[in-house]
Scaffold this active site. Structure first.
Site, PDB file in Angstrom:
ATOM      1  N   ASN A  46       0.828  -1.207   0.000  1.00  0.00           N
ATOM      2  CA  ASN A  46       0.000   0.000   0.000  1.00  0.00           C
ATOM      3  C   ASN A  46       0.860   1.254   0.000  1.00  0.00           C
ATOM      4  O   ASN A  46       1.904   1.299   0.648  1.00  0.00           O
ATOM      5  CB  ASN A  46      -0.933  -0.008   1.211  1.00  0.00           C
ATOM      6  CG  ASN A  46      -1.875  -1.200   1.178  1.00  0.00           C
ATOM      7  OD1 ASN A  46      -2.022  -1.836   0.135  1.00  0.00           O
ATOM      8  ND2 ASN A  46      -2.480  -1.520   2.306  1.00  0.00           N
ATOM      9  N   HIS A  81       5.798  -0.551  -2.778  1.00  0.00           N
ATOM     10  CA  HIS A  81       5.309   0.182  -3.953  1.00  0.00           C
ATOM     11  C   HIS A  81       5.390   1.691  -3.792  1.00  0.00           C
ATOM     12  O   HIS A  81       4.727   2.429  -4.518  1.00  0.00           O
ATOM     13  CB  HIS A  81       3.872  -0.256  -4.280  1.00  0.00           C
ATOM     14  CG  HIS A  81       3.788  -1.677  -4.771  1.00  0.00           C
ATOM     15  ND1 HIS A  81       2.605  -2.393  -4.826  1.00  0.00           N
ATOM     16  CD2 HIS A  81       4.756  -2.522  -5.225  1.00  0.00           C
ATOM     17  CE1 HIS A  81       2.859  -3.613  -5.308  1.00  0.00           C
ATOM     18  NE2 HIS A  81       4.147  -3.721  -5.542  1.00  0.00           N
ATOM     19  N   CYS A  97      20.534  21.571 -11.527  1.00  0.00           N
ATOM     20  CA  CYS A  97      19.527  22.616 -11.288  1.00  0.00           C
ATOM     21  C   CYS A  97      18.287  22.088 -10.554  1.00  0.00           C
ATOM     22  O   CYS A  97      17.504  22.871 -10.019  1.00  0.00           O
ATOM     23  CB  CYS A  97      19.098  23.245 -12.615  1.00  0.00           C
ATOM     24  SG  CYS A  97      18.513  22.040 -13.833  1.00  0.00           S
ATOM     25  N   GLU A 104     -12.337 -12.962   0.623  1.00  0.00           N
ATOM     26  CA  GLU A 104     -12.564 -13.609  -0.680  1.00  0.00           C
ATOM     27  C   GLU A 104     -11.389 -14.522  -1.006  1.00  0.00           C
ATOM     28  O   GLU A 104     -10.298 -14.341  -0.484  1.00  0.00           O
ATOM     29  CB  GLU A 104     -12.655 -12.539  -1.789  1.00  0.00           C
ATOM     30  CG  GLU A 104     -13.712 -11.485  -1.592  1.00  0.00           C
ATOM     31  CD  GLU A 104     -15.120 -12.040  -1.700  1.00  0.00           C
ATOM     32  OE1 GLU A 104     -15.303 -13.059  -2.413  1.00  0.00           O
ATOM     33  OE2 GLU A 104     -16.024 -11.469  -1.059  1.00  0.00           O
TER      34      GLU A 104
HETATM   35  P1  OAD Z   1      -6.248  -5.821  -4.950  1.00  0.00           P
HETATM   36  O1  OAD Z   1      -7.312  -4.819  -5.195  1.00  0.00           O
HETATM   37  O2  OAD Z   1      -5.722  -6.593  -6.113  1.00  0.00           O
HETATM   38  O3  OAD Z   1      -6.789  -6.878  -3.878  1.00  0.00           O
HETATM   39  C1  OAD Z   1      -7.430  -6.462  -2.698  1.00  0.00           C
HETATM   40  C2  OAD Z   1      -7.792  -7.682  -1.898  1.00  0.00           C
HETATM   41  O4  OAD Z   1      -8.305  -7.266  -0.653  1.00  0.00           O
HETATM   42  C3  OAD Z   1      -8.862  -8.581  -2.549  1.00  0.00           C
HETATM   43  O5  OAD Z   1      -8.401  -9.917  -2.571  1.00  0.00           O
HETATM   44  C4  OAD Z   1     -10.066  -8.422  -1.615  1.00  0.00           C
HETATM   45  O6  OAD Z   1     -10.823  -9.628  -1.490  1.00  0.00           O
HETATM   46  C5  OAD Z   1      -9.381  -8.100  -0.301  1.00  0.00           C
HETATM   47  N1  OAD Z   1     -10.204  -7.356   0.658  1.00  0.00           N
HETATM   48  C6  OAD Z   1     -11.204  -6.476   0.416  1.00  0.00           C
HETATM   49  N2  OAD Z   1     -11.682  -5.972   1.566  1.00  0.00           N
HETATM   50  C7  OAD Z   1     -10.964  -6.537   2.566  1.00  0.00           C
HETATM   51  C8  OAD Z   1     -10.983  -6.424   3.986  1.00  0.00           C
HETATM   52  N3  OAD Z   1     -11.819  -5.596   4.612  1.00  0.00           N
HETATM   53  N4  OAD Z   1     -10.097  -7.163   4.697  1.00  0.00           N
HETATM   54  C9  OAD Z   1      -9.240  -7.999   4.074  1.00  0.00           C
HETATM   55  N5  OAD Z   1      -9.180  -8.141   2.742  1.00  0.00           N
HETATM   56  C10 OAD Z   1     -10.029  -7.429   1.992  1.00  0.00           C
HETATM   57  O7  OAD Z   1      -5.080  -5.076  -4.156  1.00  0.00           O
HETATM   58  P2  OAD Z   1      -3.552  -5.540  -3.976  1.00  0.00           P
HETATM   59  O8  OAD Z   1      -3.448  -6.995  -3.898  1.00  0.00           O
HETATM   60  O9  OAD Z   1      -2.998  -4.725  -2.866  1.00  0.00           O
HETATM   61  O10 OAD Z   1       0.093  -1.497  -7.240  1.00  0.00           O
HETATM   62  O11 OAD Z   1      -2.931  -5.044  -5.340  1.00  0.00           O
HETATM   63  C11 OAD Z   1      -1.547  -5.137  -5.538  1.00  0.00           C
HETATM   64  C12 OAD Z   1      -1.050  -3.949  -6.308  1.00  0.00           C
HETATM   65  O12 OAD Z   1      -1.810  -3.789  -7.510  1.00  0.00           O
HETATM   66  C13 OAD Z   1      -1.212  -2.630  -5.589  1.00  0.00           C
HETATM   67  O13 OAD Z   1      -0.167  -2.352  -4.693  1.00  0.00           O
HETATM   68  C14 OAD Z   1      -1.230  -1.654  -6.731  1.00  0.00           C
HETATM   69  C15 OAD Z   1      -2.096  -2.392  -7.701  1.00  0.00           C
HETATM   70  O14 OAD Z   1      -1.898  -2.076  -9.046  1.00  0.00           O
HETATM   71  C16 OAD Z   1       0.723  -0.304  -7.163  1.00  0.00           C
HETATM   72  O15 OAD Z   1       0.211   0.668  -6.683  1.00  0.00           O
HETATM   73  C17 OAD Z   1       2.097  -0.329  -7.685  1.00  0.00           C
END
Ligand code: OAD
Length: 243
Positions: A104, A121, A136, A218
């Site tokens: 995050n 990230h 500069c 999920e």
């Molecule tokens: P995703 O949006 O891919 O996944 C979010 C996950 O959180 C999903 O599996 C949901 O089921 C879960 N989720 C939702 N609500 C939740 C809760 N209350 N408690 C626990 N889990 C919950 O996000 P990331 O896996 O973080 O990259 O994505 C990885 C990267 O892709 C990010 O860091 C970002 C994005 O492109 C950059 O910013 C470089």
């Protein structure tokens, strides 16, 4: 308490080293949208190739800058949730035992009081030079704008986050890999497990013979390497797991 939580609490108590890998779901209950959740995820509403690549920024710097500025303001308005706070409290109680690794960019772990957070990230609150800074390119030469630029050579400021196709900050990645190899237990919280190399850290843990626990309401791409999947929300489950 759901039955699967009890053994995980026991493992947490026994582990000499604990690594926690967090993703967007960690901050969902703070009101920060995730990326891949259907309908509510950012990538369901915006095209990543138009907003989260260097090419997109060079093609339309103002559009990309404004999108990150909107997200920056939104994350500044929200607060760490009970899950962030529970992790910070655990880290304070066990400073030598916890490595907190996050995908995050929202800074909520730090705002909850966690120290030494490994930000794979980058951080949305910060920006940096787009092109290699020239002599500069100094702080006092930054001219306000969307995006700001060097008043001498025009070099642009860009959000200090990792975009698609970019390398992760090498120090952070090395620290995360070392933590994955060292730990007896990795807690994987709120990530779809679809983005590498971050997701690969859970595979590293598994291959090294340590335990992996996935906390996600999920199914995720890392369920296959998990010893246990806790189908709960981070802010609800972590305080119970870590108290
Ligand atoms: P995703 O949006 O891919 O996944 C979010 C996950 O959180 C999903 O599996 C949901 O089921 C879960 N989720 C939702 N609500 C939740 C809760 N209350 N408690 C626990 N889990 C919950 O996000 P990331 O896996 O973080 O990259 O994505 C990885 C990267 O892709 C990010 O860091 C970002 C994005 O492109 C950059 O910013 C470089």
């Amino acid at each position: 308490m759901p039955p699967a939580t009890a053994p995980v609490r026991q493992w947490l108590g026994q582990a000499r080293q604990v690594a926690v890998l967090t993703g967007a779901g960690m901050s969902a209950e703070s009101g920060v949208p995730t990326f891949r959740d259907a309908q509510t995820g950012l990538w369901a509403r915006f095209r990543p190739e138009e907003l989260a690549t260097e090419q997109a920024f060079r093609a339309n710097p103002q559009r990309v800058w404004d999108w990150y500025a909107m997200r920056r303001e939104m994350t500044a308005r929200v607060s760490p949730n009970a899950g962030h706070l529970a992790l910070a409290a655990f880290g304070h109680r066990h400073p030598q035992r916890l490595a907190l690794i996050t995908q995050n960019v929202d800074g909520l772990h730090e705002r909850a009081g966690s120290e030494g957070v490994i930000a794979l990230h980058g951080r949305i609150a910060e920006d940096r030079w787009l092109d290699r800074p020239r002599t500069c390119c100094q702080p006092d030469c930054i001219e306000a704008g969307r995006p700001p630029r060097c008043s001498v050579c025009g070099n642009l400021r860009r959000p200090a986050v990792v975009w698609f196709g970019e390398m992760l900050p090498s120090q952070a990645l090395q620290a995360a890999e070392a933590a994955a190899l060292r730990c007896d237990l990795m807690l994987v919280v709120g990530t779809s497990g679809q983005v590498y190399p971050a997701a690969g850290l859970a595979h590293t843990v598994r291959q090294a013979g340590a335990r992996v626990v996935v906390l996600n309401p999920e199914p995720s791409g890392l369920d296959e390497v998990a010893d246990v999947c806790l189908r709960e929300r981070a802010a609800q489950c972590l305080p119970r797991l870590l108290d």
